[in-house]
Design a protein around this motif. Sequence first.
Motif, PDB file in Angstrom:
ATOM      1  N   ALA A 162     -15.741  -4.554   7.786  1.00  0.00           N
ATOM      2  CA  ALA A 162     -14.062  -4.752   7.574  1.00  0.00           C
ATOM      3  C   ALA A 162     -13.800  -5.999   6.814  1.00  0.00           C
ATOM      4  O   ALA A 162     -14.584  -7.000   6.738  1.00  0.00           O
ATOM      5  CB  ALA A 162     -13.641  -4.891   9.053  1.00  0.00           C
ATOM      6  N   HIS A 163     -12.559  -5.779   6.107  1.00  0.00           N
ATOM      7  CA  HIS A 163     -11.870  -6.920   5.448  1.00  0.00           C
ATOM      8  C   HIS A 163     -11.025  -7.719   6.338  1.00  0.00           C
ATOM      9  O   HIS A 163     -11.185  -9.001   5.972  1.00  0.00           O
ATOM     10  CB  HIS A 163     -11.044  -6.231   4.462  1.00  0.00           C
ATOM     11  CG  HIS A 163     -11.553  -5.641   3.138  1.00  0.00           C
ATOM     12  ND1 HIS A 163     -11.781  -4.058   3.337  1.00  0.00           N
ATOM     13  CD2 HIS A 163     -12.349  -5.874   2.203  1.00  0.00           C
ATOM     14  CE1 HIS A 163     -12.257  -3.563   2.253  1.00  0.00           C
ATOM     15  NE2 HIS A 163     -12.703  -4.702   1.480  1.00  0.00           N
ATOM     16  N   GLU A 164     -10.804  -7.129   7.599  1.00  0.00           N
ATOM     17  CA  GLU A 164     -10.002  -7.808   8.466  1.00  0.00           C
ATOM     18  C   GLU A 164     -10.221  -7.282   9.937  1.00  0.00           C
ATOM     19  O   GLU A 164     -10.408  -6.080  10.032  1.00  0.00           O
ATOM     20  CB  GLU A 164      -8.375  -7.586   7.972  1.00  0.00           C
ATOM     21  CG  GLU A 164      -7.527  -8.353   8.770  1.00  0.00           C
ATOM     22  CD  GLU A 164      -5.858  -7.970   8.305  1.00  0.00           C
ATOM     23  OE1 GLU A 164      -5.077  -8.427   8.793  1.00  0.00           O
ATOM     24  OE2 GLU A 164      -5.980  -7.446   7.068  1.00  0.00           O
TER      25      GLU A 164
ATOM     26  N   ALA B 195      -9.044   0.550  -0.037  1.00  0.00           N
ATOM     27  CA  ALA B 195      -9.039  -0.751  -0.830  1.00  0.00           C
ATOM     28  C   ALA B 195      -9.164  -1.803   0.208  1.00  0.00           C
ATOM     29  O   ALA B 195      -9.529  -3.046  -0.020  1.00  0.00           O
ATOM     30  CB  ALA B 195      -7.541  -0.974  -1.554  1.00  0.00           C
ATOM     31  N   HIS B 196      -8.714  -1.552   1.454  1.00  0.00           N
ATOM     32  CA  HIS B 196      -8.687  -2.681   2.626  1.00  0.00           C
ATOM     33  C   HIS B 196      -8.884  -2.040   3.695  1.00  0.00           C
ATOM     34  O   HIS B 196      -8.288  -0.825   4.359  1.00  0.00           O
ATOM     35  CB  HIS B 196      -7.387  -3.317   2.667  1.00  0.00           C
ATOM     36  CG  HIS B 196      -7.093  -4.533   3.443  1.00  0.00           C
ATOM     37  ND1 HIS B 196      -7.727  -5.705   3.027  1.00  0.00           N
ATOM     38  CD2 HIS B 196      -6.617  -4.731   4.616  1.00  0.00           C
ATOM     39  CE1 HIS B 196      -7.632  -6.603   3.812  1.00  0.00           C
ATOM     40  NE2 HIS B 196      -6.938  -6.186   4.869  1.00  0.00           N
ATOM     41  N   GLY B 197      -9.925  -2.362   4.576  1.00  0.00           N
ATOM     42  CA  GLY B 197     -10.476  -1.754   6.004  1.00  0.00           C
ATOM     43  C   GLY B 197      -9.995  -2.886   7.025  1.00  0.00           C
ATOM     44  O   GLY B 197     -10.612  -3.814   6.856  1.00  0.00           O
ATOM     45  N   VAL B 198      -9.575  -2.340   8.222  1.00  0.00           N
ATOM     46  CA  VAL B 198      -9.092  -3.185   9.190  1.00  0.00           C
ATOM     47  C   VAL B 198      -9.644  -2.751  10.472  1.00  0.00           C
ATOM     48  O   VAL B 198      -9.344  -1.528  10.749  1.00  0.00           O
ATOM     49  CB  VAL B 198      -7.439  -3.246   9.366  1.00  0.00           C
ATOM     50  CG1 VAL B 198      -7.173  -4.289  10.419  1.00  0.00           C
ATOM     51  CG2 VAL B 198      -6.894  -3.816   8.000  1.00  0.00           C
TER      52      VAL B 198
ATOM     53  N   ILE C 169      -4.729   1.343   2.763  1.00  0.00           N
ATOM     54  CA  ILE C 169      -5.274   0.443   3.754  1.00  0.00           C
ATOM     55  C   ILE C 169      -5.602   1.410   4.981  1.00  0.00           C
ATOM     56  O   ILE C 169      -4.921   2.222   5.356  1.00  0.00           O
ATOM     57  CB  ILE C 169      -4.246  -0.484   4.277  1.00  0.00           C
ATOM     58  CG1 ILE C 169      -4.693  -1.492   5.302  1.00  0.00           C
ATOM     59  CG2 ILE C 169      -2.621   0.342   4.727  1.00  0.00           C
ATOM     60  CD1 ILE C 169      -3.472  -2.522   5.719  1.00  0.00           C
TER      61      ILE C 169
ATOM     62  N   LEU D 254       2.503  -7.350   6.659  1.00  0.00           N
ATOM     63  CA  LEU D 254       2.562  -6.825   5.439  1.00  0.00           C
ATOM     64  C   LEU D 254       4.107  -6.583   4.968  1.00  0.00           C
ATOM     65  O   LEU D 254       4.409  -6.504   3.825  1.00  0.00           O
ATOM     66  CB  LEU D 254       1.740  -5.743   5.109  1.00  0.00           C
ATOM     67  CG  LEU D 254       0.287  -5.775   5.220  1.00  0.00           C
ATOM     68  CD1 LEU D 254      -0.340  -4.504   5.267  1.00  0.00           C
ATOM     69  CD2 LEU D 254      -0.156  -6.754   4.133  1.00  0.00           C
TER      70      LEU D 254
ATOM     71  N   TYR E 187       0.782  -1.244  -0.008  1.00  0.00           N
ATOM     72  CA  TYR E 187       0.000  -0.070  -0.003  1.00  0.00           C
ATOM     73  C   TYR E 187       0.795   1.157  -0.117  1.00  0.00           C
ATOM     74  O   TYR E 187       1.794   1.266   0.639  1.00  0.00           O
ATOM     75  CB  TYR E 187      -0.936  -0.119   1.036  1.00  0.00           C
ATOM     76  CG  TYR E 187      -1.855  -1.240   1.459  1.00  0.00           C
ATOM     77  CD1 TYR E 187      -2.993  -1.182   0.419  1.00  0.00           C
ATOM     78  CD2 TYR E 187      -1.777  -2.257   1.908  1.00  0.00           C
ATOM     79  CE1 TYR E 187      -3.915  -2.351   0.488  1.00  0.00           C
ATOM     80  CE2 TYR E 187      -2.479  -3.218   2.072  1.00  0.00           C
ATOM     81  CZ  TYR E 187      -3.594  -3.336   1.302  1.00  0.00           C
ATOM     82  OH  TYR E 187      -4.412  -4.489   1.430  1.00  0.00           O
TER      83      TYR E 187
ATOM     84  N   THR F 229      -8.107  -7.039  13.523  1.00  0.00           N
ATOM     85  CA  THR F 229      -6.959  -7.240  14.116  1.00  0.00           C
ATOM     86  C   THR F 229      -6.960  -7.160  15.621  1.00  0.00           C
ATOM     87  O   THR F 229      -7.857  -7.147  15.985  1.00  0.00           O
ATOM     88  CB  THR F 229      -5.985  -6.070  13.622  1.00  0.00           C
ATOM     89  OG1 THR F 229      -4.439  -6.414  14.041  1.00  0.00           O
ATOM     90  CG2 THR F 229      -6.116  -4.749  14.164  1.00  0.00           C
TER      91      THR F 229
ATOM     92  N   PHE G 210     -13.662   3.014   5.356  1.00  0.00           N
ATOM     93  CA  PHE G 210     -13.492   1.637   4.925  1.00  0.00           C
ATOM     94  C   PHE G 210     -14.128   1.459   3.472  1.00  0.00           C
ATOM     95  O   PHE G 210     -13.634   0.462   2.469  1.00  0.00           O
ATOM     96  CB  PHE G 210     -14.129   0.829   6.023  1.00  0.00           C
ATOM     97  CG  PHE G 210     -13.216   0.486   7.292  1.00  0.00           C
ATOM     98  CD1 PHE G 210     -12.419   1.356   7.368  1.00  0.00           C
ATOM     99  CD2 PHE G 210     -13.514  -0.783   7.905  1.00  0.00           C
ATOM    100  CE1 PHE G 210     -11.368   1.127   8.535  1.00  0.00           C
ATOM    101  CE2 PHE G 210     -12.728  -1.104   8.794  1.00  0.00           C
ATOM    102  CZ  PHE G 210     -11.863  -0.229   9.386  1.00  0.00           C
TER     103      PHE G 210
END
Length: 266
Positions: free
Chosen positions: A245-247, A229-232, A213, A264, A5, A249, A225
């Motif tokens: 969320a995509h992920e 491209a990617h939401g955590v 991200i 990453l 990213y 944590t 989000f």
Amino acid sequence: MTFPYRLVATDLDGTLLRGDDTVSQRTRDALAAATAAGAAHIIVTGRAVPWTRHILDDLGYEGLAVCGQGAQVYHAGEHRLLTSVTLDRQLAGLALSKIEAEVGPLALAASRDGLGGEVLVSAGYRLQDGPLPTVVFEDPAELWSAPINKVYIQHPELDDDALTRAARATVGSLVDVVMAGPGVVEILPLGLSKATGLSLAARRLGLRAADTIAFGDMPNDIPMFGWAAHGVAMANAHEELKAVAHEITASNEHDGIAVVLEHLLS
């Protein structure tokens, strides 16, 4: 492996900050490694600039920050406000009257525009513990006497989620209503969000949604989000954010941002 990213967008409270308003060394190191690998870091917070500056200064943060729920793009290194969106005060007054007609009297606060904008609070407004400066007002006219970015509302009985739902159902065609944290329900200009502010800041750096991200913990992070491209979501995040969320944590207390960035970067 190269870092995938070009932009790391982090919310502040409940995400980058631990409960004591500090950032762990591990998370600082992970963000430094990401930026060394070519990524930009943009803090994206619901806090207006006056409530954010001291944290950015303490971090030694000199980049762009999106503050006030997307209303303000702030250059931390230059201590300069680059863009600012204000809430139409007449529209806000109308929205408040409609919400109060539906749910009863509200406790109010408002964030004034500008680098030194005061946060005005009514006598019944419950503030979170901490050093953030406020000014108590008694005359409701004071709320509208200068440009504002947003209005905060609290209800004596409804919880945050219920108040947000009721307000959104009542005035959602006039203003946006978001839940940004415990006891923090906000009225914003229609169409304003962390996503709109982040897209402005990213464009200044020549970056896009596809490069991004994003990390967050509350429903006000949902538009961000949707843009990135990617939401955590953090482990401590609101269920509405976790759902999109995509992920997920670790929590903000357990270096959730660092966990993802280190993976990453490995």
